[in-house]
Design a protein around this motif. Sequence first.
Motif, PDB file in Angstrom:
ATOM      1  N   LYS A  64      -0.567  -1.469  -5.894  1.00 30.76           N
ATOM      2  CA  LYS A  64      -0.046  -0.591  -4.851  1.00 30.76           C
ATOM      3  C   LYS A  64      -0.089  -1.289  -3.495  1.00 30.76           C
ATOM      4  O   LYS A  64      -1.151  -1.712  -3.039  1.00 30.76           O
ATOM      5  N   PRO A  65       1.075  -1.421  -2.847  1.00 30.07           N
ATOM      6  CA  PRO A  65       1.085  -2.034  -1.515  1.00 30.07           C
ATOM      7  C   PRO A  65       0.372  -1.138  -0.501  1.00 30.07           C
ATOM      8  O   PRO A  65       0.581   0.070  -0.476  1.00 30.07           O
ATOM      9  N   ILE A  66      -0.482  -1.746   0.298  1.00 28.19           N
ATOM     10  CA  ILE A  66      -1.241  -1.017   1.312  1.00 28.19           C
ATOM     11  C   ILE A  66      -0.906  -1.632   2.676  1.00 28.19           C
ATOM     12  O   ILE A  66      -1.127  -2.827   2.887  1.00 28.19           O
ATOM     13  N   PRO A  67      -0.368  -0.828   3.583  1.00 22.92           N
ATOM     14  CA  PRO A  67      -0.017  -1.359   4.905  1.00 22.92           C
ATOM     15  C   PRO A  67      -1.254  -1.602   5.771  1.00 22.92           C
ATOM     16  O   PRO A  67      -2.275  -0.947   5.615  1.00 22.92           O
ATOM     17  N   GLY A 126     -17.362  -8.336  -2.869  1.00 17.55           N
ATOM     18  CA  GLY A 126     -17.797  -7.016  -2.408  1.00 17.55           C
ATOM     19  C   GLY A 126     -17.263  -6.697  -1.023  1.00 17.55           C
ATOM     20  O   GLY A 126     -16.861  -5.564  -0.739  1.00 17.55           O
ATOM     21  N   LYS A 127     -17.245  -7.695  -0.149  1.00 13.80           N
ATOM     22  CA  LYS A 127     -16.717  -7.497   1.203  1.00 13.80           C
ATOM     23  C   LYS A 127     -15.234  -7.155   1.158  1.00 13.80           C
ATOM     24  O   LYS A 127     -14.755  -6.330   1.937  1.00 13.80           O
ATOM     25  N   GLN A 128     -14.515  -7.789   0.247  1.00 12.13           N
ATOM     26  CA  GLN A 128     -13.082  -7.512   0.083  1.00 12.13           C
ATOM     27  C   GLN A 128     -12.870  -6.048  -0.286  1.00 12.13           C
ATOM     28  O   GLN A 128     -12.042  -5.362   0.317  1.00 12.13           O
ATOM     29  N   VAL A 129     -13.627  -5.556  -1.250  1.00 13.61           N
ATOM     30  CA  VAL A 129     -13.481  -4.163  -1.681  1.00 13.61           C
ATOM     31  C   VAL A 129     -13.836  -3.213  -0.540  1.00 13.61           C
ATOM     32  O   VAL A 129     -13.127  -2.234  -0.294  1.00 13.61           O
ATOM     33  N   LEU A 130     -14.915  -3.497   0.181  1.00 13.11           N
ATOM     34  CA  LEU A 130     -15.309  -2.632   1.285  1.00 13.11           C
ATOM     35  C   LEU A 130     -14.232  -2.600   2.368  1.00 13.11           C
ATOM     36  O   LEU A 130     -13.899  -1.534   2.899  1.00 13.11           O
ATOM     37  N   THR A 131     -13.642  -3.733   2.667  1.00 11.58           N
ATOM     38  CA  THR A 131     -12.554  -3.775   3.650  1.00 11.58           C
ATOM     39  C   THR A 131     -11.365  -2.960   3.164  1.00 11.58           C
ATOM     40  O   THR A 131     -10.771  -2.189   3.930  1.00 11.58           O
ATOM     41  N   TYR A 132     -11.008  -3.099   1.894  1.00 11.14           N
ATOM     42  CA  TYR A 132      -9.907  -2.307   1.338  1.00 11.14           C
ATOM     43  C   TYR A 132     -10.195  -0.816   1.451  1.00 11.14           C
ATOM     44  O   TYR A 132      -9.328  -0.028   1.819  1.00 11.14           O
ATOM     45  N   LEU A 182     -10.513   3.243  -5.828  1.00 14.77           N
ATOM     46  CA  LEU A 182      -9.976   1.886  -5.843  1.00 14.77           C
ATOM     47  C   LEU A 182     -10.702   1.084  -6.910  1.00 14.77           C
ATOM     48  O   LEU A 182     -11.930   1.151  -7.007  1.00 14.77           O
ATOM     49  N   ILE A 183      -9.944   0.335  -7.697  1.00 12.98           N
ATOM     50  CA  ILE A 183     -10.546  -0.589  -8.656  1.00 12.98           C
ATOM     51  C   ILE A 183      -9.990  -1.975  -8.370  1.00 12.98           C
ATOM     52  O   ILE A 183      -8.775  -2.186  -8.419  1.00 12.98           O
ATOM     53  N   LEU A 191      -9.706   0.253   5.058  1.00 13.55           N
ATOM     54  CA  LEU A 191      -8.295   0.289   5.428  1.00 13.55           C
ATOM     55  C   LEU A 191      -7.560   1.469   4.793  1.00 13.55           C
ATOM     56  O   LEU A 191      -6.613   2.001   5.368  1.00 13.55           O
ATOM     57  N   MET A 192      -8.000   1.869   3.608  1.00 12.03           N
ATOM     58  CA  MET A 192      -7.354   2.967   2.889  1.00 12.03           C
ATOM     59  C   MET A 192      -8.023   4.308   3.162  1.00 12.03           C
ATOM     60  O   MET A 192      -7.587   5.329   2.657  1.00 12.03           O
ATOM     61  N   ASP A 193      -9.114   4.304   3.917  1.00  7.81           N
ATOM     62  CA  ASP A 193      -9.895   5.498   4.201  1.00  7.81           C
ATOM     63  C   ASP A 193     -10.362   6.167   2.906  1.00  7.81           C
ATOM     64  O   ASP A 193     -10.224   7.374   2.731  1.00  7.81           O
ATOM     65  N   LEU A 194     -10.910   5.353   2.005  1.00  2.57           N
ATOM     66  CA  LEU A 194     -11.450   5.834   0.738  1.00  2.57           C
ATOM     67  C   LEU A 194     -12.962   5.690   0.744  1.00  2.57           C
ATOM     68  O   LEU A 194     -13.516   4.846   1.457  1.00  2.57           O
ATOM     69  N   SER A 195     -13.616   6.482  -0.081  1.00  8.48           N
ATOM     70  CA  SER A 195     -15.075   6.504  -0.119  1.00  8.48           C
ATOM     71  C   SER A 195     -15.695   5.567  -1.138  1.00  8.48           C
ATOM     72  O   SER A 195     -16.791   5.061  -0.932  1.00  8.48           O
ATOM     73  N   LEU A 196     -15.010   5.354  -2.267  1.00  6.25           N
ATOM     74  CA  LEU A 196     -15.654   4.645  -3.366  1.00  6.25           C
ATOM     75  C   LEU A 196     -14.690   3.705  -4.064  1.00  6.25           C
ATOM     76  O   LEU A 196     -13.528   4.048  -4.304  1.00  6.25           O
TER      77      LEU A 196
END
Length: 130
Positions: A51-54, A91-97, A77-78, A100-105
């Motif tokens: 999924k493209p994320i702006p 882990g830093k990549q996932v946290l940044t994503y 997000l997976i 940016l997506m305003d997701l919790s987990l």
Amino acid sequence: MSEELEALARVAVDCGFKLHEALGPGLLESVYEACLFQSLAERGLFVERQKPIPIRFNGISLEEGFRADLLVEGQLLIELKSTEAFVPVHGKQVLTYLRLMDLSLGLLMNFGAPTFRDGVRRIANNYFRS
């Protein structure tokens, strides 16, 4: 919402475990992604793949700043890897994503690890289990 999110995470981990058990480590990340996508969809979940994320920063808008490997029900997000071991940037990549997506987990799943237990991590963005 947290109960629903926890339920999604449990289903995703179960699907990931079964996938790792069936195929083992060492395949390309894209193979695990396609198989996990199918497994989650077969459980009746709405899953978006690549999924493209702006990203918007300082007046600049990148419509495809990055692509989420899998997004489950618009909430979980997976991020998938197929490498011998995690490195801190994963882990830093996932946290940044997540930010940016305003997701919790998010779940970071490394299918290159010898066991699935060694290859799965929960990454939280201001998220607390109830």
